[in-house]
Design an enzyme around this catalytic site. Structure first.
Site, PDB file in Angstrom:
ATOM      1  N   HIS A   1       0.827  -1.214   0.000  1.00  0.00           N
ATOM      2  CA  HIS A   1       0.000   0.000   0.000  1.00  0.00           C
ATOM      3  C   HIS A   1       0.865   1.270   0.000  1.00  0.00           C
ATOM      4  O   HIS A   1       0.772   2.067  -0.904  1.00  0.00           O
ATOM      5  CB  HIS A   1      -1.019   0.048   1.152  1.00  0.00           C
TER       6      HIS A   1
ATOM      7  N   ASP B   1      -5.107  -8.234  -3.423  1.00  0.00           N
ATOM      8  CA  ASP B   1      -5.347  -8.032  -1.994  1.00  0.00           C
ATOM      9  C   ASP B   1      -6.663  -8.627  -1.500  1.00  0.00           C
ATOM     10  O   ASP B   1      -6.745  -9.822  -1.225  1.00  0.00           O
ATOM     11  CB  ASP B   1      -5.252  -6.517  -1.705  1.00  0.00           C
TER      12      ASP B   1
HETATM   13 ZN   LIG Z   1      -3.369  -6.917   2.742  1.00  0.00          ZN
END
Ligand SMILES: [Zn+2]
Length: 445
Positions: free
Chosen positions: A267, A318
Site C-alpha cells: 500500500h 489483496d
Molecule cells: Zn493486505
C-alpha cells in the site's frame, strides 16, 4: 525431459509486440525464443492472441474472496469493513480454507496470474490453539495453489498485537504465535518445493511490537527470503505510531532493520517525503493494490514518487474485490491521472513490468516474468478478437491489453510449461465458479 514448442501469434518481448514467435520449453523453462516465424512449426501448440509473461499477484488474502459482494451494502470505513472480514476469518478451518483458496487460485489462473504472494496470518484454531500440525493452514494454501496450477510464495505473517501495546483481540488470537521467536520456529518447519517458496511478513507496525521486528527481519535475511509488510494504509496507523514511538511507521521499520531490496511495503499510501526517501533509498519495493485501495476508501498512494525515489513497483489484488491484474495495472496509472489531472505517468510496458517481472521479483521468483531463454515457462495469452480488444492488431505496444482487456479476455495460461488454462477453461479445476460457490457456502454454514 519434456520438450514443447509453442507458436505465439503475437508476443510481448519486453519492449514491443512481435508477430510470429516460436517458443521452446524444456522441463518447465523456456529454452529458446525465435522471432520471424510467420506460421506454426509442425507439432507446435498454437496460442492465438497476444502472449504476455505470466502475471504475478504480489498481495493476496485468499479468504477475503468470501466477502465479495456482501461488503458492498451500506456505508463505513476500512475499520467497519474489517469487522465483517474478521467474522469470516473466525470460521476458517484447514479444510474450508483449502477449498476456498483452491477456487480463488483457479480464478487467478483464469485471469492470467501464474504466481501469487499469499500474505497469510490465520495460523491457529480460533482462540489461538495450534493445530496438530502447527502449519496446517499454510500447508492448506500451498496445496491449494498446486491443485490450481499456480506458483505461490507463502508470506507467513507475524501478527502479535492488536495495536501499540495491546494484546490481540478475540478475533486476532488465532493469528498470534505469542512472540516473534515462536513465529520464527513455526515457520522454520515450512519447506519450499517446486511450485512454492516461503517468505516472511510483518503484518504491520500495529501488529508486531517494535522490539520484535528485528527477529522477523533476521529470519528473512538468513534465508534471503522476501519480507512484506502492510505500511501506512491508514492515517490512523500513522497517528498511533507517532503517539507510541514518535516516528512514522516507515521510520520505525527503517530503525529496526526491516527495509531493504528484499522487502516490499504493501500500500505505502500515506507517506511523508522522508518516508518516500527511506523506502526508495533502501531499494524497498512498493506493492500497490489499487482495486482494494479504492474499494476500502484508503486513498491514493504516491506510487510515481516512490518509483522515482528507487522503489520497484508490484501489484496485488489483496481483498479480491475483483481478481484482474490488468485492471490493477491500469488503475495505478488512472489514479495518478485523477490526482494530477495529467496523463502518461507509466507506459503500458512499465505497467506490464510491474504486473510481471517486478511482481515476481518481489515474491522471490527472479527467474520468472519474461519471455526469454532461461526463464520459467510461465505465460498467458490475451485474446485480441474479443469485443473489448477487437481492432487492428497492435504493431508496437501492449496498450490494448493493458488499457482495455480484462481478466475475461485471458485465453491461455501456461505455468512451468504446463497448460493450466486452455481456451478460457481451467484444465485442473473443472468448474471454477461452482468450486467458489461451494467453498463460500461451506464457510458461511
Ligand atoms: Zn493486505
Amino acid at each position: 525431459m519434456t520438450t514443447r514448442t509453442y507458436w505465439l501469434e503475437h508476443a510481448w518481448l519486453g519492449t514491443h509486440v512481435e508477430p510470429g514467435v516460436a517458443l521452446t520449453t524444456r522441463d518447465g523453462r523456456i529454452t529458446a525464443v525465435r522471432t520471424g516465424v510467420p506460421t506454426p512449426p509442425p507439432g507446435a501448440e498454437i496460442l492465438r492472441g497476444l502472449t504476455l509473461p505470466g502475471l504475478a499477484n504480489a498481495h493476496s488474502h485468499a479468504f477475503h474472496r468470501a466477502l465479495r459482494g456482501t461488503v458492498q451494502v451500506g456505508s463505513g470505513t476500512f475499520w467497519t469493513w474489517r469487522e465483517v472480514m474478521y467474522s469470516v476469518a473466525d470460521r476458517l478451518t484447514p479444510e474450508t480454507y483449502h477449498a476456498l483458496a483452491r477456487g480463488v487460485y483457479a480464478e487467478m489462473a483464469l485471469a492470467g496470474i501464474t504466481c501469487v504472494g499469499e500474505f497469510h496470518y490465520v495460523h491457529h484454531a480460533p482462540g489461538g490453539t495450534p493445530y496438530a500440525d502447527p502449519n496446517a493452514m499454510g500447508e492448506a494454501l500451498i496445496a491449494a495453489a498446486a491443485e490450481a496450477g499456480v506458483r505461490i510464495t507463502l508470506l507467513d505473517t507475524c501478527y502479535l498485537s492488536s495495536g501499540f501495546g495491546e494484546p490481540p483481540n478475540i478475533h486476532q488470537r488465532r493469528f498470534s504465535d505469542g512472540s516473534a521467536q515462536a513465529w520464527a520456529e513455526r515457520c522454520a518447519a515450512l519447506k519450499e518445493r517446486g511450485h512454492a517458496r516461503i517468505g516472511a511478513a510483518v503484518h504491520s507496525v500495529r501488529a508486531v511490537p517494535a522490539g520484535q521486528l528485528a527477529t522477523v527481519a533476521r529470519w528473512a535475511e538468513e534465508r534471503r527470503a522476501p519480507l512484506h509488510v502492510h505500511l501506512s494504509e491508514q492515517t490512523a496507523e500513522n497517528d498511533a505510531c507517532l503517539a507510541a514511538h514518535g516516528r512514522t511507521p516507515t521510520r520505525l521499520l527503517a530503525d529496526h532493520g526491516v527495509l531493504g531490496p528484499r522487502t516490499t511495503g504493501v500500500h505505502n499510501t500515506h507517506l511523508t517525503d522522508e518516508d518516500i526517501a527511506l523506502l526508495g533509498g533502501s531499494g524497498t519495493g512498493t506493492c500497490m493494490c489499487p482495486t482494494t485501495e479504492r474499494d476500502l476508501a484508503d486513498g491514493i498512494g504516491p506510487a510515481a514518487a516512490l518509483q522515482r525515489a528507487g522503489s520497484p513497483l508490484s501489484l496485488g489484488s489483496d481483498s479480491h474485490a475483483v481478481v484482474d491484474l490488468l485492471e490493477e495495472a491500469r488503475a495505478m496509472e488512472l489514479n495518478e491521472r485523477l490526482r494530477t489531472r495529467s496523463r502518461g505517468h507509466w507506459t503500458a510496458a512499465a505497467l506490464l513490468r510491474a504486473a510481471s517481472a517486478d511482481g515476481h521479483a518481489a515474491l522471490g521468483w527472479q527467474d520468472a516474468g519474461s519471455l526469454e531463454a532461461g526463464a520459467l515457462a510461465d505465460f498467458t495469452t490475451v485474446a485480441l478478437d474479443s469485443v473489448r480488444t477487437a481492432g487492428p492488431v497492435p504493431r508496437l505496444g501492449a496498450e490494448t491489453a493493458v488499457f482495455a482487456a480484462t481478466a475475461a479476455d485471458v485465453r491461455h495460461t501456461v505455468v512451468g510449461g504446463r497448460h493450466v488454462v486452455r481456451d478460457g477453461a481451467h484444465a485442473l479445476v473443472p468448474d471454477v465458479p461452482r468450486a467458489l460457490t461451494a467453498a463460500i457456502e461451506a464457510l458461511r454454514g
